[in-house]
Design an enzyme around this catalytic site. Structure first.
Site, PDB file in Angstrom:
ATOM      1  N   ARG A   1       0.851  -1.187   0.000  1.00 17.85           N
ATOM      2  CA  ARG A   1       0.000   0.000   0.000  1.00 17.85           C
ATOM      3  C   ARG A   1       0.890   1.242   0.000  1.00 17.85           C
ATOM      4  O   ARG A   1       1.439   1.647   1.026  1.00 17.85           O
ATOM      5  CB  ARG A   1      -0.912  -0.007   1.231  1.00 17.85           C
ATOM      6  CG  ARG A   1      -2.094   0.950   1.126  1.00 17.85           C
ATOM      7  CD  ARG A   1      -2.792   1.083   2.466  1.00 17.85           C
ATOM      8  NE  ARG A   1      -2.002   1.921   3.362  1.00 17.85           N
ATOM      9  CZ  ARG A   1      -1.913   1.720   4.686  1.00 17.85           C
ATOM     10  NH1 ARG A   1      -2.509   0.701   5.252  1.00 17.85           N
ATOM     11  NH2 ARG A   1      -1.183   2.540   5.432  1.00 17.85           N
TER      12      ARG A   1
ATOM     13  N   HIS B   1      -3.754   4.596   4.462  1.00 16.47           N
ATOM     14  CA  HIS B   1      -4.885   3.667   4.377  1.00 16.47           C
ATOM     15  C   HIS B   1      -6.069   4.337   3.677  1.00 16.47           C
ATOM     16  O   HIS B   1      -6.676   3.767   2.762  1.00 16.47           O
ATOM     17  CB  HIS B   1      -5.298   3.199   5.769  1.00 16.47           C
ATOM     18  CG  HIS B   1      -6.514   2.333   5.779  1.00 16.47           C
ATOM     19  ND1 HIS B   1      -6.525   1.072   5.250  1.00 16.47           N
ATOM     20  CD2 HIS B   1      -7.765   2.567   6.247  1.00 16.47           C
ATOM     21  CE1 HIS B   1      -7.738   0.549   5.377  1.00 16.47           C
ATOM     22  NE2 HIS B   1      -8.502   1.434   5.975  1.00 16.47           N
TER      23      HIS B   1
ATOM     24  N   TYR C   1       3.145   5.104  11.702  1.00 15.72           N
ATOM     25  CA  TYR C   1       3.388   3.701  12.039  1.00 15.72           C
ATOM     26  C   TYR C   1       4.302   2.949  11.072  1.00 15.72           C
ATOM     27  O   TYR C   1       4.609   1.792  11.307  1.00 15.72           O
ATOM     28  CB  TYR C   1       2.057   2.949  12.173  1.00 15.72           C
ATOM     29  CG  TYR C   1       1.115   3.084  10.992  1.00 15.72           C
ATOM     30  CD1 TYR C   1       1.283   2.323   9.834  1.00 15.72           C
ATOM     31  CD2 TYR C   1       0.036   3.972  11.045  1.00 15.72           C
ATOM     32  CE1 TYR C   1       0.421   2.447   8.757  1.00 15.72           C
ATOM     33  CE2 TYR C   1      -0.832   4.089   9.969  1.00 15.72           C
ATOM     34  CZ  TYR C   1      -0.641   3.329   8.832  1.00 15.72           C
ATOM     35  OH  TYR C   1      -1.487   3.452   7.770  1.00 15.72           O
TER      36      TYR C   1
END
Length: 363
Positions: free
Chosen positions: A256, A260, A269
């Protein structure tokens, strides 16, 4: 190149990160037609995606889930599915929806919060986006059950992310698909992050494709950044399902490259070094490099196509922005087969307020 993993799960890959063949290519991949068509659509999908993010950042679109990095999965799938097949997507499959016939402006309507994008005119029998995680797996099995009962040569295809494979809905879907030998294909976009949870923490399985084994169905792991490998895997799975040979699970390894959603900040993160390394494997550059090395694509073609794609996307955006809003009563029109009395009164009140130009609730 096939590498056998524990649990008889194979890894399928044909192109290296540098766009070089790792083994003999399928006969169809030794000709330019399909691959250049695939590449053009991957560029279109990425261009649309970049524009959608820009629209969200300027307040012209709602929260949006980027497809950045999934082009090598969605585009081959969209090109290979038959019109009569049924797509049961999750919230990141805009490229496949577009190739299934949905205009870009209808896709943007959905992300703009317009209900007409959730039941789009050109959606056909395909399902709308599933935001709840993994519930679409069971929906696809329901579709596949109907297809089997009717003895039709159609396939239900459903997609999800790696995190969804830990949900009960997904595992139940696999189980019923295997028990009933349904004409369904599960494609897992293993993009390494279930929102902020890395793949290594959300499942202890060596491969997510191994989850197919417990259900008694065929599973394989594929380089999701390799369009050639994805076409081969998807084509085999679709044909098996169409011919009554049962379901398949494809774990497509990708990354990805975006947050998100536009409501997320992935820098909180994951490291910049990890993201930088992932960009070295991304699908659009890999296929473009292969096409260049084969002499099937060049900078002139790239420039011409980029200009054409930018125009196509901007025209779609203009149509989306010019779409008149739905009337206020539409808020009530899709909730019940027969509207309850209390809501009928509220609907009439809302219509009167709209006619008078009122915007605030009055008790």
């Amino acid at each position: 190149m096939d590498t056998v993993f524990e649990g008889e799960i194979r890894f399928r890959q044909y192109l290296s990160t540098q766009g070089d063949p790792l083994s003999t290519l399928p006969v169809w991949a030794q000709q330019p037609e399909w691959l250049t068509h695939c590449y053009r659509n991957m560029v279109l999908a990425r261009t649309m995606d970049n524009k959608a993010v820009a629209l969200q950042r300027t307040g012209q679109l709602g929260t949006y889930a980027s497809l950045l990095g999934i082009e090598g999965i969605d585009v081959p799938l969209g090109l290979l599915m038959h019109p009569e097949d049924v797509l049961v997507p999750y919230y990141r499959n805009h490229a496949c929806q577009m190739l299934r016939g949905m205009p870009m402006e209808e896709i943007l309507l959905y992300w703009g919060g317009d209900e007409r994008g959730n039941a789009a005119e050109h959606q056909g029998e395909d399902f709308p986006n599933s935001v709840p995680i993994a519930t679409q797996s069971m929906h696809a099995c329901g579709v596949a059950t109907a297809i089997k009962i009717r003895n039709e040569k159609r396939v239900a295809v459903t997609l999800c992310g790696d995190g969804a494979t830990s949900k009960g809905d997904f595992l139940e879907g696999l189980n019923v698909a295997g028990a009933w030998q349904l004409p369904v294909v599960f494609i897992v976009n293993n993009n390494q992050w279930a929102i902020s949870v890395p793949r290594a923490l959300q499942s202890g399985a060596p491969t997510l494709a191994q989850k197919a084994i417990g259900a008694g169905i065929r599973g394989e792991q594929v380089d999701g950044n390799d369009a050639i490998a994805m076409r081969e895997a998807i084509e085999i799975a679709l044909e098996r399902a169409r011919e009554g040979k049962g379901p398949s699970l494809i774990e497509a390894i990708s990354y990805r490259l975006s947050d998100h959603t536009t409501a997320d900040d992935a820098t909180r993160y994951r490291s910049n070094d990890e993201l930088k390394q992932a960009w070295e494997h991304e699908p659009v550059k890999r296929l473009r490099t292969f096409l260049h090395k084969q002499g099937w694509w060049d900078e002139t073609q790239e420039t011409i196509w980029q200009d054409e794609v930018n125009g196509m996307v901007q025209s779609a955006v203009d149509r989306y922005l010019a779409t008149p809003p739905q009337p206020v009563e539409s808020l009530f029109d899709y909730l019940y087969a027969e509207l309850p009395e209390q809501l009928r009164e509220q609907r009439e009140w809302a219509m009167v307020k709209a006619m008078k130009g009122g915007t605030h609730h009055e008790s």
